[in-house]
Scaffold this active site. Sequence first.
Site, PDB file in Angstrom:
ATOM      1  N   HIS A 165      17.790  36.333  -0.098  1.00 41.89           N
ATOM      2  CA  HIS A 165      16.650  36.586  -0.983  1.00 41.89           C
ATOM      3  C   HIS A 165      17.095  36.581  -2.444  1.00 41.89           C
ATOM      4  O   HIS A 165      18.288  36.676  -2.737  1.00 41.89           O
ATOM      5  CB  HIS A 165      15.995  37.932  -0.659  1.00 41.89           C
ATOM      6  CG  HIS A 165      15.114  37.888   0.549  1.00 41.89           C
ATOM      7  ND1 HIS A 165      15.608  38.070   1.821  1.00 41.89           N
ATOM      8  CD2 HIS A 165      13.777  37.659   0.690  1.00 41.89           C
ATOM      9  CE1 HIS A 165      14.606  37.969   2.694  1.00 41.89           C
ATOM     10  NE2 HIS A 165      13.482  37.720   2.030  1.00 41.89           N
ATOM     11  N   GLY A 167      13.033  43.297   5.611  1.00 38.45           N
ATOM     12  CA  GLY A 167      12.158  43.755   6.697  1.00 38.45           C
ATOM     13  C   GLY A 167      12.012  42.680   7.764  1.00 38.45           C
ATOM     14  O   GLY A 167      11.917  42.977   8.961  1.00 38.45           O
ATOM     15  N   LYS A 183      15.435  41.605  -5.198  1.00 36.45           N
ATOM     16  CA  LYS A 183      15.016  42.325  -3.987  1.00 36.45           C
ATOM     17  C   LYS A 183      15.791  43.634  -3.884  1.00 36.45           C
ATOM     18  O   LYS A 183      17.005  43.669  -4.073  1.00 36.45           O
ATOM     19  CB  LYS A 183      15.253  41.466  -2.736  1.00 36.45           C
ATOM     20  CG  LYS A 183      14.735  42.126  -1.470  1.00 36.45           C
ATOM     21  CD  LYS A 183      14.601  41.144  -0.319  1.00 36.45           C
ATOM     22  CE  LYS A 183      14.093  41.814   0.947  1.00 36.45           C
ATOM     23  NZ  LYS A 183      12.742  42.381   0.815  1.00 36.45           N
ATOM     24  N   ALA A 224       0.584  44.314 -10.283  1.00 40.93           N
ATOM     25  CA  ALA A 224       1.316  43.619 -11.353  1.00 40.93           C
ATOM     26  C   ALA A 224       2.617  42.996 -10.867  1.00 40.93           C
ATOM     27  O   ALA A 224       3.326  42.350 -11.639  1.00 40.93           O
ATOM     28  CB  ALA A 224       1.608  44.595 -12.492  1.00 40.93           C
TER      29      ALA A 224
HETATM   30  P1  NAD Z   1       7.676  43.674  -7.352  1.00 43.86           P
HETATM   31  O1  NAD Z   1       8.728  44.646  -7.784  1.00 43.86           O
HETATM   32  O2  NAD Z   1       7.494  42.427  -8.129  1.00 43.86           O
HETATM   33  O3  NAD Z   1       6.249  44.423  -7.305  1.00 43.86           O
HETATM   34  C1  NAD Z   1       6.077  45.760  -6.923  1.00 43.86           C
HETATM   35  C2  NAD Z   1       4.949  46.349  -7.758  1.00 43.86           C
HETATM   36  O4  NAD Z   1       4.698  47.697  -7.309  1.00 43.86           O
HETATM   37  C3  NAD Z   1       5.323  46.447  -9.255  1.00 43.86           C
HETATM   38  O5  NAD Z   1       4.311  45.865 -10.056  1.00 43.86           O
HETATM   39  C4  NAD Z   1       5.423  47.939  -9.507  1.00 43.86           C
HETATM   40  O6  NAD Z   1       5.037  48.334 -10.827  1.00 43.86           O
HETATM   41  C5  NAD Z   1       4.449  48.482  -8.462  1.00 43.86           C
HETATM   42  N1  NAD Z   1       4.697  49.913  -8.224  1.00 43.86           N
HETATM   43  C6  NAD Z   1       5.895  50.555  -8.176  1.00 43.86           C
HETATM   44  N2  NAD Z   1       5.711  51.884  -8.026  1.00 43.86           N
HETATM   45  C7  NAD Z   1       4.385  52.076  -7.988  1.00 43.86           C
HETATM   46  C8  NAD Z   1       3.565  53.240  -7.847  1.00 43.86           C
HETATM   47  N3  NAD Z   1       4.090  54.467  -7.697  1.00 43.86           N
HETATM   48  N4  NAD Z   1       2.216  53.085  -7.846  1.00 43.86           N
HETATM   49  C9  NAD Z   1       1.675  51.848  -7.972  1.00 43.86           C
HETATM   50  N5  NAD Z   1       2.388  50.722  -8.126  1.00 43.86           N
HETATM   51  C10 NAD Z   1       3.730  50.831  -8.123  1.00 43.86           C
HETATM   52  O7  NAD Z   1       7.990  43.351  -5.822  1.00 43.86           O
HETATM   53  P2  NAD Z   1       7.462  42.144  -4.918  1.00 43.86           P
HETATM   54  O8  NAD Z   1       8.459  41.042  -4.887  1.00 43.86           O
HETATM   55  O9  NAD Z   1       6.048  41.834  -5.259  1.00 43.86           O
HETATM   56  O10 NAD Z   1       7.531  42.831  -3.479  1.00 43.86           O
HETATM   57  C11 NAD Z   1       6.817  44.017  -3.202  1.00 43.86           C
HETATM   58  C12 NAD Z   1       7.096  44.434  -1.762  1.00 43.86           C
HETATM   59  O11 NAD Z   1       6.583  43.433  -0.866  1.00 43.86           O
HETATM   60  C13 NAD Z   1       8.581  44.566  -1.426  1.00 43.86           C
HETATM   61  O12 NAD Z   1       8.737  45.634  -0.502  1.00 43.86           O
HETATM   62  C14 NAD Z   1       8.916  43.248  -0.762  1.00 43.86           C
HETATM   63  O13 NAD Z   1      10.020  43.317   0.120  1.00 43.86           O
HETATM   64  C15 NAD Z   1       7.630  43.002  -0.006  1.00 43.86           C
HETATM   65  N6  NAD Z   1       7.356  41.597   0.338  1.00 43.86           N
HETATM   66  C16 NAD Z   1       6.793  41.408   1.561  1.00 43.86           C
HETATM   67  C17 NAD Z   1       6.422  40.143   1.948  1.00 43.86           C
HETATM   68  C18 NAD Z   1       5.726  39.958   3.276  1.00 43.86           C
HETATM   69  O14 NAD Z   1       5.362  38.822   3.644  1.00 43.86           O
HETATM   70  N7  NAD Z   1       5.485  41.049   4.015  1.00 43.86           N
HETATM   71  C19 NAD Z   1       6.660  39.047   1.090  1.00 43.86           C
HETATM   72  C20 NAD Z   1       7.227  39.280  -0.153  1.00 43.86           C
HETATM   73  C21 NAD Z   1       7.567  40.578  -0.528  1.00 43.86           C
END
Ligand code: NAD
Length: 264
Positions: free
Chosen positions: A150, A160, A154, A10
Site C-alpha cells: 500500500h 484489513g 497507510k 475530507a
Molecule cells: P484518510 O486519512 O485520507 O481519511 C481519513 C479521514 O478521516 C480524514 O479526512 C480525517 O480527517 C478523518 N477523521 C479522522 N479523525 C476523525 C474524527 N475523529 N472524526 C471525523 N473524521 C475524522 O484515509 P483514507 O485513505 O481515506 O482511508 C480511510 C480508511 O478507509 C482507512 O482505515 C483505510 O484503510 C480504509 N480504506 C478502506 C477501503 C475499503 O475498500 N474498505 C479502501 C480504502 C481505504
Amino acid sequence: MTRVAVIGAAGRMGRGVLRAVLEAPDLRLVAAVDAGDAVGSDAAGLVGLRPAGVLVTPVTVDAFGQADVAIDFSTPRALADCLDVLGTTALVTGTTGLDEDAERQLERRAALGAVLAAANFSTGVTLLLDLVGRAAAALPDFDVEIVEAHHRRKVDAPSGTALALGRAAAAARGVSLDAHAVHGRSGQPGPRPPGDIGFHAVRGGDVVGEHRVWLAGEGERVELGHVASSRQTFVEGAVRAARWLAGRPPGRYSLRDVLGLTQP
Ligand code: NAD
C-alpha cells in the site's frame, strides 16, 4: 431519494464518496463529517463542485438525524464516536484497523440498525476471498503467505484485506487465524511451522492496494492475487452497498449479500 451521510468526508476515500453521492441522481448528501481543517467548509467545495449547502461538521449527536445511510472511511476512533450517535441510520463502513472492541461495538450496533463492514469494497477482492478459501481447503498442506502493498500514508498493517484473506484461508481449514498468524519474520525464527499463515506488509509511494496469496507446496506454488489501480473501485463498491443497505432491517450484512453471492 436515498439520504446519505459521509464520514471521513475530507479523506482520500471520503472525497471520492462525496463526489459519487453528489453526482448520483438518486442520492442526496445530507451530512458530511470530518475533523480538522475541513470542518465548516462546504462539502461539495472539497471536491471542486458547486456548493451543495452541506457543511462539514465534526461528529455530533444530531449529525446523522436525516440520513438513511452513512458511508464511513475514517479511523477506528472516529467510527467508534459515530456509532454512539448514529441512531437507526444504516452504516456502510470500510475503515480498517478495527480492534476486537470495535468489532464488538459494530456487532452491538447491528441490533439497532443495518451494518455492512468490508475491509475491501472491490468486486475482485470479494471473489478473491472465495478463491483463497477454496484453494486453502483443497491444498491443506500448502503454506499460506500473504503479501500486501500500500501507499506510504497507510496507518495500519497488515491491511484489513490481508487479514480478511487470512481469515478466509483459516476458516476454510477449520482453524483460528489468531492461533496461526505470523507477522513478518526477522532474526532466527527457525523452520516454518506447518499451518502458519504469514503476513508481510510493503509500504511505499502511491500504491493503491495489492494483495498476493501464496500457497506454497513441495515443488510447486499457487499464487492468487489482486491489484487495485484506482480508489474509484472502492468508492463504487461502497456506494453500491449503501444503495442496497438503506432501508434494510437491523443486522449484519456483507458485500457478498450485495453482490448476490451468498448461498441460500
Ligand atoms: P484518510 O486519512 O485520507 O481519511 C481519513 C479521514 O478521516 C480524514 O479526512 C480525517 O480527517 C478523518 N477523521 C479522522 N479523525 C476523525 C474524527 N475523529 N472524526 C471525523 N473524521 C475524522 O484515509 P483514507 O485513505 O481515506 O482511508 C480511510 C480508511 O478507509 C482507512 O482505515 C483505510 O484503510 C480504509 N480504506 C478502506 C477501503 C475499503 O475498500 N474498505 C479502501 C480504502 C481505504
